[in-house]
Design a protein around this motif. Structure first.
Motif, PDB file in Angstrom:
ATOM      1  N   ILE A  80       0.838  -1.204   0.000  1.00 34.85           N
ATOM      2  CA  ILE A  80       0.000   0.000   0.000  1.00 34.85           C
ATOM      3  C   ILE A  80       0.871   1.250   0.000  1.00 34.85           C
ATOM      4  O   ILE A  80       0.600   2.207  -0.727  1.00 34.85           O
ATOM      5  N   GLN A  81       1.936   1.236   0.789  1.00 34.63           N
ATOM      6  CA  GLN A  81       2.872   2.373   0.804  1.00 34.63           C
ATOM      7  C   GLN A  81       3.513   2.568  -0.570  1.00 34.63           C
ATOM      8  O   GLN A  81       3.648   3.694  -1.040  1.00 34.63           O
ATOM      9  N   SER A  82       3.909   1.477  -1.211  1.00 33.03           N
ATOM     10  CA  SER A  82       4.521   1.568  -2.540  1.00 33.03           C
ATOM     11  C   SER A  82       3.543   2.153  -3.551  1.00 33.03           C
ATOM     12  O   SER A  82       3.907   3.008  -4.361  1.00 33.03           O
ATOM     13  N   PHE A  83       2.290   1.684  -3.504  1.00 32.49           N
ATOM     14  CA  PHE A  83       1.292   2.205  -4.431  1.00 32.49           C
ATOM     15  C   PHE A  83       1.034   3.685  -4.165  1.00 32.49           C
ATOM     16  O   PHE A  83       0.899   4.473  -5.111  1.00 32.49           O
ATOM     17  N   ALA A  84       0.984   4.063  -2.896  1.00 36.08           N
ATOM     18  CA  ALA A  84       0.778   5.480  -2.556  1.00 36.08           C
ATOM     19  C   ALA A  84       1.930   6.333  -3.092  1.00 36.08           C
ATOM     20  O   ALA A  84       1.704   7.407  -3.672  1.00 36.08           O
ATOM     21  N   LEU A  85       3.161   5.874  -2.913  1.00 32.57           N
ATOM     22  CA  LEU A  85       4.320   6.612  -3.418  1.00 32.57           C
ATOM     23  C   LEU A  85       4.318   6.649  -4.948  1.00 32.57           C
ATOM     24  O   LEU A  85       4.624   7.680  -5.550  1.00 32.57           O
ATOM     25  N   TYR A  86       3.952   5.540  -5.568  1.00 31.36           N
ATOM     26  CA  TYR A  86       3.835   5.472  -7.020  1.00 31.36           C
ATOM     27  C   TYR A  86       2.813   6.515  -7.503  1.00 31.36           C
ATOM     28  O   TYR A  86       3.035   7.199  -8.494  1.00 31.36           O
ATOM     29  N   THR A  87       1.715   6.618  -6.784  1.00 36.52           N
ATOM     30  CA  THR A  87       0.672   7.592  -7.119  1.00 36.52           C
ATOM     31  C   THR A  87       1.180   9.018  -6.969  1.00 36.52           C
ATOM     32  O   THR A  87       0.953   9.858  -7.844  1.00 36.52           O
ATOM     33  N   VAL A  88       1.902   9.293  -5.904  1.00 32.78           N
ATOM     34  CA  VAL A  88       2.462  10.634  -5.687  1.00 32.78           C
ATOM     35  C   VAL A  88       3.436  10.988  -6.808  1.00 32.78           C
ATOM     36  O   VAL A  88       3.416  12.106  -7.332  1.00 32.78           O
ATOM     37  N   MET A  89       4.272  10.028  -7.189  1.00 34.13           N
ATOM     38  CA  MET A  89       5.219  10.275  -8.290  1.00 34.13           C
ATOM     39  C   MET A  89       4.460  10.548  -9.587  1.00 34.13           C
ATOM     40  O   MET A  89       4.942  11.251 -10.472  1.00 34.13           O
ATOM     41  N   GLY A  90       3.275   9.997  -9.687  1.00 33.53           N
ATOM     42  CA  GLY A  90       2.472  10.194 -10.883  1.00 33.53           C
ATOM     43  C   GLY A  90       1.744  11.531 -10.940  1.00 33.53           C
ATOM     44  O   GLY A  90       1.209  11.884 -11.994  1.00 33.53           O
ATOM     45  N   LEU A  91       1.734  12.288  -9.853  1.00 35.92           N
ATOM     46  CA  LEU A  91       1.017  13.563  -9.871  1.00 35.92           C
ATOM     47  C   LEU A  91       1.604  14.538 -10.895  1.00 35.92           C
ATOM     48  O   LEU A  91       0.865  15.152 -11.665  1.00 35.92           O
ATOM     49  N   ALA A  92       2.920  14.657 -10.912  1.00 35.17           N
ATOM     50  CA  ALA A  92       3.557  15.567 -11.875  1.00 35.17           C
ATOM     51  C   ALA A  92       3.351  15.067 -13.300  1.00 35.17           C
ATOM     52  O   ALA A  92       3.049  15.854 -14.204  1.00 35.17           O
ATOM     53  N   THR A  93       3.467  13.754 -13.477  1.00 34.86           N
ATOM     54  CA  THR A  93       3.295  13.226 -14.825  1.00 34.86           C
ATOM     55  C   THR A  93       1.834  13.278 -15.254  1.00 34.86           C
ATOM     56  O   THR A  93       1.551  13.439 -16.446  1.00 34.86           O
ATOM     57  N   THR A  94       0.919  13.191 -14.311  1.00 27.81           N
ATOM     58  CA  THR A  94      -0.497  13.355 -14.637  1.00 27.81           C
ATOM     59  C   THR A  94      -0.773  14.786 -15.071  1.00 27.81           C
ATOM     60  O   THR A  94      -1.564  15.018 -15.996  1.00 27.81           O
TER      61      THR A  94
END
Length: 139
Positions: A80-94
């Motif tokens: 869950i932590q990895s997915f959350a971090l993956y999502t945060v990293m995706g904010l700029a790319t989104t």
């Protein structure tokens, strides 16, 4: 799947990452189209973009985790932590993706231009995202 000790060759890495990005792009754009077919009322386009973004995100996370980075989570909490971090990293790319998608729509006022803009934005975003994920999520 190769063992974690055997890294992917650069050619295989680029090939798989490009393939998975393409699959995620198709899932994203396809989800948007299905969402618009189901609901095209007020805020239908932003809702469809949100639905497509979420579907593409989950699919791309699973493909990257398993095949690109060969990452094993210690437990459910770590996953869950990895997915959350993956999502945060995706904010700029989104933001890159949405800028191209909504930019295509604003410039040409057509669904095709919006989808093409979205695909271009996703392609650019995935290049940036790989670097962020490698450094911060799957290290």
């Amino acid at each position: 799947m190769n063992s974690p000790a055997t890294p992917l060759s650069p050619t295989r890495l680029v090939t798989l990452y490009t393939l998975f990005a393409g699959i995620a792009i198709l899932a994203n754009i396809g989800s948007q189209k299905l969402s618009l077919l189901a609901y095209s009322g007020p805020f239908g386009v932003p809702l469809s973009v949100f639905v497509g973004t979420g579907g593409g995100l989950v699919l791309k996370f699973l493909l990257d985790k398993t095949w690109i980075f060969r990452y094993q989570h210690r437990d459910m909490s770590h996953g869950i932590q990895s997915f959350a971090l993956y999502t945060v990293m995706g904010l700029a790319t989104t933001a890159i993706f949405w800028a191209f998608e909504f930019g295509g729509d604003a410039m040409f006022h057509s669904e095709a231009a919006r989808f093409i803009g979205g695909a271009i934005g996703l392609a650019i975003g995935y290049v940036v995202k790989y670097r962020l994920d490698k450094k911060f999520v799957f290290s």
